[in-house]
Scaffold this active site. Sequence first.
Site, PDB file in Angstrom:
ATOM      1  N   GLN A 168       4.974  26.181 -14.896  1.00  0.00           N
ATOM      2  CA  GLN A 168       4.026  27.268 -14.663  1.00  0.00           C
ATOM      3  C   GLN A 168       2.635  26.975 -15.226  1.00  0.00           C
ATOM      4  O   GLN A 168       1.687  27.705 -14.939  1.00  0.00           O
ATOM      5  CB  GLN A 168       4.556  28.575 -15.266  1.00  0.00           C
ATOM      6  CG  GLN A 168       5.875  29.036 -14.657  1.00  0.00           C
ATOM      7  CD  GLN A 168       5.793  29.193 -13.152  1.00  0.00           C
ATOM      8  OE1 GLN A 168       4.889  29.831 -12.637  1.00  0.00           O
ATOM      9  NE2 GLN A 168       6.725  28.590 -12.434  1.00  0.00           N
ATOM     10  N   ASN A 169       2.501  25.930 -16.044  1.00  0.00           N
ATOM     11  CA  ASN A 169       1.177  25.596 -16.568  1.00  0.00           C
ATOM     12  C   ASN A 169       0.341  25.027 -15.426  1.00  0.00           C
ATOM     13  O   ASN A 169       0.799  24.188 -14.656  1.00  0.00           O
ATOM     14  CB  ASN A 169       1.260  24.607 -17.730  1.00  0.00           C
ATOM     15  CG  ASN A 169      -0.045  24.532 -18.486  1.00  0.00           C
ATOM     16  OD1 ASN A 169      -1.080  24.182 -17.926  1.00  0.00           O
ATOM     17  ND2 ASN A 169      -0.013  24.881 -19.756  1.00  0.00           N
ATOM     18  N   ARG A 170      -0.903  25.463 -15.345  1.00  0.00           N
ATOM     19  CA  ARG A 170      -1.762  25.114 -14.213  1.00  0.00           C
ATOM     20  C   ARG A 170      -2.677  23.920 -14.486  1.00  0.00           C
ATOM     21  O   ARG A 170      -3.532  23.590 -13.668  1.00  0.00           O
ATOM     22  CB  ARG A 170      -2.569  26.356 -13.817  1.00  0.00           C
ATOM     23  CG  ARG A 170      -1.620  27.488 -13.391  1.00  0.00           C
ATOM     24  CD  ARG A 170      -2.283  28.817 -13.341  1.00  0.00           C
ATOM     25  NE  ARG A 170      -2.622  29.278 -14.686  1.00  0.00           N
ATOM     26  CZ  ARG A 170      -3.251  30.425 -14.949  1.00  0.00           C
ATOM     27  NH1 ARG A 170      -3.593  31.219 -13.964  1.00  0.00           N
ATOM     28  NH2 ARG A 170      -3.525  30.779 -16.185  1.00  0.00           N
ATOM     29  N   THR A 176      -5.120  26.972 -19.431  1.00  0.00           N
ATOM     30  CA  THR A 176      -4.377  26.844 -18.177  1.00  0.00           C
ATOM     31  C   THR A 176      -2.946  27.356 -18.312  1.00  0.00           C
ATOM     32  O   THR A 176      -2.176  27.324 -17.361  1.00  0.00           O
ATOM     33  CB  THR A 176      -4.347  25.375 -17.712  1.00  0.00           C
ATOM     34  OG1 THR A 176      -3.721  24.571 -18.720  1.00  0.00           O
ATOM     35  CG2 THR A 176      -5.756  24.859 -17.411  1.00  0.00           C
TER      36      THR A 176
END
Length: 159
Positions: A40-42, A135
């Site tokens: 889920q980290n962008r 992020t």
Amino acid sequence: MNRETHNIDPVYDSGSRILILGSFPSVKSREAEFFYAHPQNRFWRVIAAVCGCGAPESVNEKREMLLNNHIALWDVIKSCEIDGSSDSSIKAAEVNDFERIFSAAPIAAVFANGSAAHALYRRYVGENITRLPSTSPANAAWSIDRLIGAWSVIREYIR
């Protein structure tokens, strides 16, 4: 709360012009032994968009994208007491030795991925760092497009 030690080597080479710093690897990143491993980290999507390339998938592709765009990547903290992945729980921090990167590469600017990395660097190292929005999926107030816009400030250093 457990004492954890950073287990990921920094990514950099003699062409690195900017250094991006996180605070300390998440549980997922420590398990994967590479940066921003939580799905889920962008981070990887944002950096890829700013660099004008497709999102990398493998560790080798991620490393190659960073180095091809003159980006060094590491974290502020070498070891600390931390509860899971919570930056707010970090205590008894020991800082990484950034001289190994600064002496090997012409770093022109240092950027923090979020307020925790920014505050930790300023506290332990110095003030020469620019804070960018995190992020992390916990930073839900920032859409991917908004993050890409804010992170675009690094373009002047990587071109």
